[in-house]
Design a protein around this motif. Structure first.
Motif, PDB file in Angstrom:
ATOM      1  N   SER A 222       0.826  -1.207   0.000  1.00 40.83           N
ATOM      2  CA  SER A 222       0.000   0.000   0.000  1.00 40.83           C
ATOM      3  C   SER A 222       0.859   1.256   0.000  1.00 40.83           C
ATOM      4  O   SER A 222       0.506   2.267  -0.617  1.00 40.83           O
ATOM      5  CB  SER A 222      -0.935  -0.003   1.215  1.00 40.83           C
ATOM      6  OG  SER A 222      -1.824  -1.100   1.170  1.00 40.83           O
ATOM      7  N   LEU A 225       2.060   1.843  -3.554  1.00 42.25           N
ATOM      8  CA  LEU A 225       0.963   2.360  -4.367  1.00 42.25           C
ATOM      9  C   LEU A 225       0.637   3.808  -3.997  1.00 42.25           C
ATOM     10  O   LEU A 225       0.326   4.639  -4.868  1.00 42.25           O
ATOM     11  CB  LEU A 225      -0.279   1.480  -4.202  1.00 42.25           C
ATOM     12  CG  LEU A 225      -0.156   0.041  -4.729  1.00 42.25           C
ATOM     13  CD1 LEU A 225      -1.370  -0.779  -4.323  1.00 42.25           C
ATOM     14  CD2 LEU A 225      -0.001   0.054  -6.250  1.00 42.25           C
ATOM     15  N   ALA A 229       0.621   7.117  -6.379  1.00 42.79           N
ATOM     16  CA  ALA A 229      -0.541   8.007  -6.495  1.00 42.79           C
ATOM     17  C   ALA A 229      -0.163   9.444  -6.181  1.00 42.79           C
ATOM     18  O   ALA A 229      -0.667  10.386  -6.814  1.00 42.79           O
ATOM     19  CB  ALA A 229      -1.646   7.516  -5.560  1.00 42.79           C
ATOM     20  N   ASN A 234      -2.951  11.829  -7.948  1.00 47.03           N
ATOM     21  CA  ASN A 234      -4.277  11.219  -8.041  1.00 47.03           C
ATOM     22  C   ASN A 234      -4.880  11.220  -6.638  1.00 47.03           C
ATOM     23  O   ASN A 234      -4.651  10.308  -5.832  1.00 47.03           O
ATOM     24  CB  ASN A 234      -4.159   9.794  -8.583  1.00 47.03           C
ATOM     25  CG  ASN A 234      -5.526   9.170  -8.868  1.00 47.03           C
ATOM     26  OD1 ASN A 234      -6.526   9.519  -8.256  1.00 47.03           O
ATOM     27  ND2 ASN A 234      -5.549   8.230  -9.811  1.00 47.03           N
ATOM     28  N   MET A 237      -6.987   8.074  -5.460  1.00 45.48           N
ATOM     29  CA  MET A 237      -6.201   6.903  -5.106  1.00 45.48           C
ATOM     30  C   MET A 237      -5.351   7.146  -3.864  1.00 45.48           C
ATOM     31  O   MET A 237      -5.106   6.219  -3.076  1.00 45.48           O
ATOM     32  CB  MET A 237      -5.320   6.484  -6.279  1.00 45.48           C
ATOM     33  CG  MET A 237      -6.109   6.099  -7.530  1.00 45.48           C
ATOM     34  SD  MET A 237      -7.393   4.872  -7.203  1.00 45.48           S
ATOM     35  CE  MET A 237      -6.400   3.436  -6.801  1.00 45.48           C
ATOM     36  N   LYS A 240      -7.580   6.425  -1.051  1.00 39.70           N
ATOM     37  CA  LYS A 240      -7.846   4.985  -0.955  1.00 39.70           C
ATOM     38  C   LYS A 240      -6.662   4.260  -0.310  1.00 39.70           C
ATOM     39  O   LYS A 240      -6.828   3.474   0.644  1.00 39.70           O
ATOM     40  CB  LYS A 240      -8.104   4.415  -2.348  1.00 39.70           C
ATOM     41  CG  LYS A 240      -8.311   2.894  -2.380  1.00 39.70           C
ATOM     42  CD  LYS A 240      -8.587   2.445  -3.808  1.00 39.70           C
ATOM     43  CE  LYS A 240      -8.832   0.937  -3.863  1.00 39.70           C
ATOM     44  NZ  LYS A 240      -7.664   0.161  -3.471  1.00 39.70           N
ATOM     45  N   TYR A 241      -5.464   4.511  -0.814  1.00 38.99           N
ATOM     46  CA  TYR A 241      -4.288   3.807  -0.297  1.00 38.99           C
ATOM     47  C   TYR A 241      -3.933   4.262   1.120  1.00 38.99           C
ATOM     48  O   TYR A 241      -3.404   3.481   1.923  1.00 38.99           O
ATOM     49  CB  TYR A 241      -3.097   4.005  -1.232  1.00 38.99           C
ATOM     50  CG  TYR A 241      -3.310   3.379  -2.596  1.00 38.99           C
ATOM     51  CD1 TYR A 241      -3.870   2.115  -2.725  1.00 38.99           C
ATOM     52  CD2 TYR A 241      -2.952   4.052  -3.765  1.00 38.99           C
ATOM     53  CE1 TYR A 241      -4.073   1.538  -3.963  1.00 38.99           C
ATOM     54  CE2 TYR A 241      -3.138   3.483  -5.004  1.00 38.99           C
ATOM     55  CZ  TYR A 241      -3.708   2.223  -5.110  1.00 38.99           C
ATOM     56  OH  TYR A 241      -3.901   1.658  -6.342  1.00 38.99           O
TER      57      TYR A 241
END
Length: 404
Positions: A222, A225, A229, A234, A237, A240-241
């Protein structure tokens, strides 16, 4: 409630106060005391089962009284676990005795059956019957599986002289063998079950460790990622991460806390008393603080979870004494009063312990006590030292049925 304590430190220091225990509840523990007197003997109950054997031995040998002493983990002290034919006043002063016999020589009990003239004996054997008996037969309780290993001492008192040979001595020896077998069976059975439970806890700890490794690996993914992002700006995202990473860290934190608090244990398979004896030996070897021990419990039979929590609380209290008390003397008192087990750890230090949350590990100590239905009380007076008292109710019959 309190009991008269002796100065066992071997110095001029003497404790000026005695710890007191005030049972919680409206009845002040009276109900528990009454209930305890009418409990049915359990297969693992040393005291009641040995008392039954002792009563039979007294009847068959026509003895006036008898006692069974077991050897404590220090391998130097004998504790009366069963007494028949003696009043509480007669048995209580000698509930603890050194293994060495002053009259017959050091470790005389290891030499086999001993016939003693009570009136001529100046050792503890002469005191326990309050000079009302003429003779005593003392037989060492030895391990049947490991010859030479002493478990305790079986003693019968008589109104008439007795020799170390003859029918009476033979009967006494038979009962001593039965007591030895019973003691060894119960100890071995408890140790085996305790070892099994410790292994189960280790297995669970390993499973938690594997799960934790997977969660941390997911957290690393994570993080990568999340980095990508952020680089691409982003925001959706990134959110989210970030949430996934936070969730993984929360799971990992709980797993680590559970692993440390509940499963990491230094408990000795031989039981709590043995583990505490080792702990005290380490304390004495590290610090120049005189540490004394008084045990009023004839048989400390507790669930493994209780043993682990008690051990860690006592260890933390010892650590506080070593680090913060500036004491010259400390003591551990183990007692059983009105349906409660009571552990008092006291020092004669500066008395600046502040029993507030987050100080000296008191938070964790209280959490551990609560896990076994107990509480921690701390009394600290400047210049008079600190007393940490752990108490918890004696476990009910439910857990015993699961382990018998």
């Amino acid at each position: 409630m309190s009991k008269k304590l002796k100065n066992l430190g071997g110095s001029n220091f003497c404790w000026t106060r005695e710890p007191e225990f005030n049972p919680p509840g409206a009845s002040g523990g009276v109900d528990a005391c009454v209930e305890e007197q009418f409990q049915t003997a359990r297969p693992s109950d040393f005291r009641k089962l040995l008392t039954s054997h002792l009563e039979s031995a007294i009847n068959l040998t026509q003895a006036k009284a008898g006692v069974v002493r077991v050897l404590l983990p220090d391998e130097q002290t004998l504790q009366v676990i069963s007494a028949v034919g003696l009043t509480d006043e007669e048995a209580e002063p000698e509930s603890l005795a050194k293994l060495a016999c002053e009259n017959c020589g050091k470790d005389a009990f290891r030499r086999g059956l001993c016939a003693t003239d009570v009136e001529a004996c100046e050792s503890k054997q002469g005191d326990i019957a309050n000079k009302q008996c003429h003779s005593a037969l003392s037989i060492p309780l030895e391990s049947t599986n490991s010859p030479g290993i002493l478990l305790g001492v079986f003693t019968l008192f008589f109104n008439s002289p007795k020799s170390s040979s003859g029918k009476t001595a033979s009967l006494a020896a038979i009962f001593a063998e039965l007591c030895s077998a019973l003691i060894e069976y119960i100890q071995a059975n408890r140790e085996a079950k305790r070892a099994e439970l410790l292994q189960e806890r280790q297995t669970i700890a390993n499973e938690i460790h594997d799960s934790l490794a997977q969660t941390l690996n997911y957290a690393r993914m994570s993080t990568r990622l999340l980095t990508g992002a952020l680089r691409n700006k982003n925001e959706l995202m990134v959110k989210k991460y970030t949430n996934e990473l936070d969730g993984a860290l929360e799971i990992s934190q709980k797993a680590v806390r559970s692993l440390i608090t509940d499963f990491r244990s230094e408990m000795d398979p031989a039981g709590l008393l043995k583990a505490l004896h080792t702990l005290m030996a380490e304390f004495r070897s590290k610090y120049s603080i005189t540490l004394e021990t008084t045990i009023h419990v004839v048989d400390l039979d507790l669930p493994l979870e209780h043993e682990i929590q008690v051990y860690n609380i006592v260890r933390e209290a010892f650590s506080n004494i070593a680090k913060h008390s500036n004491a010259s003397h400390a003591r551990l008192i183990i007692d059983q009063l009105c349906g409660y087990y009571v552990f008092c750890i006291e020092d004669n230090g500066v008395g600046t312990f502040s029993p507030v949350e987050g100080h000296y590990g008191i938070t964790i100590m209280r959490e551990r006590a609560q896990n076994i239905g107990g509480e921690i009380r701390v009394e600290s007076t400047r210049g008079l030292g600190t007393c940490v008292q752990l108490y918890f109710p004696e476990p009910g019959s439910d857990w015993r049925k699961l382990h018998e």
